[in-house]
Design an enzyme around this catalytic site. Structure first.
Site, PDB file in Angstrom:
ATOM      1  N   SER A 123      12.550-108.634 -24.550  1.00 28.26           N
ATOM      2  CA  SER A 123      13.603-107.782 -25.112  1.00 28.26           C
ATOM      3  C   SER A 123      14.974-108.331 -24.763  1.00 28.26           C
ATOM      4  CB  SER A 123      13.453-106.382 -24.521  1.00 28.26           C
ATOM      5  OG  SER A 123      14.577-105.606 -24.807  1.00 28.26           O
ATOM      6  N   TYR A 147      12.226-100.850 -16.693  1.00 25.91           N
ATOM      7  CA  TYR A 147      11.658-101.401 -17.930  1.00 25.91           C
ATOM      8  C   TYR A 147      12.135-102.838 -18.125  1.00 25.91           C
ATOM      9  CZ  TYR A 147      11.306-102.542 -22.889  1.00 25.91           C
ATOM     10  OH  TYR A 147      11.063-103.197 -24.064  1.00 25.91           O
ATOM     11  N   LYS A 151      10.069-106.628 -17.974  1.00 29.94           N
ATOM     12  CA  LYS A 151      10.061-107.690 -18.995  1.00 29.94           C
ATOM     13  C   LYS A 151      10.484-109.023 -18.381  1.00 29.94           C
ATOM     14  CE  LYS A 151       8.686-105.445 -22.550  1.00 29.94           C
ATOM     15  NZ  LYS A 151       7.399-105.752 -23.149  1.00 29.94           N
TER      16      LYS A 151
END
Ligand code: NAD
Ligand code: UD1
Length: 336
Positions: A123, A147, A151
């Site tokens: 992302s 989050y 990643k």
């Protein structure tokens, strides 16, 4: 055959359409924690091809061994994961377990079976507050929530894995802001509960499911004071995965790519574009900034264009049109 983890989800289901239309066979692994089997029925009806499914968890080593032992899998696209930023702050261990441990277990089992071609969903959140615009792949990274860190950790793990054995070929795709739906209107984004992302929120206001949009801040140093993002049509993104897979065949190592359009739109520009396409009003209220948001984000996607021969082709009008088409036909999302 390509194993698509999280293939019933928003990006995964659209990517299954693109893969099947490009002539690949797919096998989906999903535990439906954030999706419904109906999305795969829609994939089948759009493509006229069956979508075999294994219902289960990407952290389940025994299940993965069975999957790799019984299917001729050539490569994996790994979408399965959790993606809600706010929830990741409340439940960091759940996020690290699913996103990081899930990726490790999957990759270990791939190695056991000698399957070493992998495309991973990363992302643009890994850039945090970008040092400059447009954002290039070599810019500094630094996530601001669990989050984003999950990643980043998986990207680092995959880079180490690729360095340890030249047989690995891995694409780390950094998505900007995926929006839109399949042109048929039969598939689209179906978030659980109140949407936290802009586009599904706007379309639910337009269809009358919600009263008004809350615009998080109009005092950013941007064109009109609202946040600017690089929205990319989900089918362009899906086709980017197909290109990445084809490209990986002749590569070795781990490679990072931005997938965006290179153009930013503000929140109010998105609202106006959606109103124009849908013919429906999208009333909004300006509120204070949302914690953790940055002013402006958009990609330099020239590396993907150069190396993968991939470029986003669907503009903002198509993004709004397809979202609206999906929302109108499926006002409550997929049926149970
Ligand atoms: P999604 O929630 O619609 O899809 C994820 C799918 O994975 C769901 O079908 C879910 O049921 C499944 N899943 C989750 N945990 C699982 C597990 N442990 N085992 C098996 N299946 C599991 O999300 P999406 O928007 O399609 O995102 C796909 C991937 O892309 C995610 O990894 C996400 O972090 C990443 N990503 C998404 C965006 C975005 O804006 N949508 C942006 C950047 C990156
Ligand atoms: C968010 C996540 C990011 C994740 C991405 C895709 C945060 C801080 N970041 O990105 O990690 O990769 O989603 O899932 O959550 N907006 C409103 N009103 C709304 C919703 C959004 O004004 O109801 C604004 C936001 O302030 C932002 C823009 O719309 O300026 C886009 O927001 P959103 O769709 O949530 O995406 P990001 O914040 O870019």
């Amino acid at each position: 055959m390509i194993l698509v983890t999280g293939g019933a989800g928003y990006i995964g289901s659209h990517t299954c359409v693109a893969l099947l239309q490009a002539g690949y066979e797919v096998l989906v692994l999903d535990n439906f924690c954030n999706s419904k089997a109906e999305s795969l029925h829609r994939v089948a009806s759009i493509t006229g091809k069956a979508v075999p499914l294994v219902q289960g968890d990407v952290r389940d080593r025994d299940l993965l061994r069975e999957v790799f032992g019984t299917h001729a899998i050539d490569g994996v696209i790994h979408f399965a994961g959790l993606k809600a930023v706010g929830e990741s702050v409340e439940k960091p261990l759940t996020y690290y377990d699913t996103n990081v441990s899930g990726s490790v277990v999957l990759t270990e089992v791939m190695a056991e079976f000698g399957i070493q071609m992998l495309v991973f969903s990363s992302s643009a959140t890994v850039y945090g507050d970008p040092v400059n615009l447009p954002i290039r792949e070599d810019f500094p990274v630094g996530a601001t929530n669990p989050y984003g860190r999950s990643k980043l950790m998986v990207e680092q793990i995959y880079t180490d894995v690729a360095n340890s054995d030249k047989a690995w070929r891995i694409a780390l795709l950094r998505y900007f802001n995926p929006v839109g739906a399949h042109v048929s209107g039969a598939m689209g984004e179906d978030p659980n509960g109140i949407p936290s992302n802009l586009m599904p929120y706007i379309s639910q206001v337009a269809v009358g499911r919600r009263e008004q949009l809350t615009v998080f801040g109009n005092d950013y140093p941007t064109v009109d004071g609202t946040g600017v993002r690089d929205y990319i049509h989900v089918m362009d993104l899906a086709e980017g995965h197909v290109r990445a897979l084809a490209w990986l065949k002749n590569q070795t190592g781990a490679h990072v790519f931005n997938l965006g359009t290179g153009r930013g739109y503000s929140v109010l520009e998105m609202v106006r574009a959606f109103e124009l396409v849908s013919g429906r009003p999208v009333p909004y209220l300006i509120s204070p900034r949302r914690a953790g948001d940055v002013a402006e984000v958009y990609a330099d996607s020239s590396k993907a264009e150069r190396e993968l021969d991939w470029k986003a082709t669907r503009d903002i009008e198509v993004m709004c049109r397809d979202t609206w088409n999906w929302q109108k036909q499926n006002p409550q999302g997929y049926p149970d």
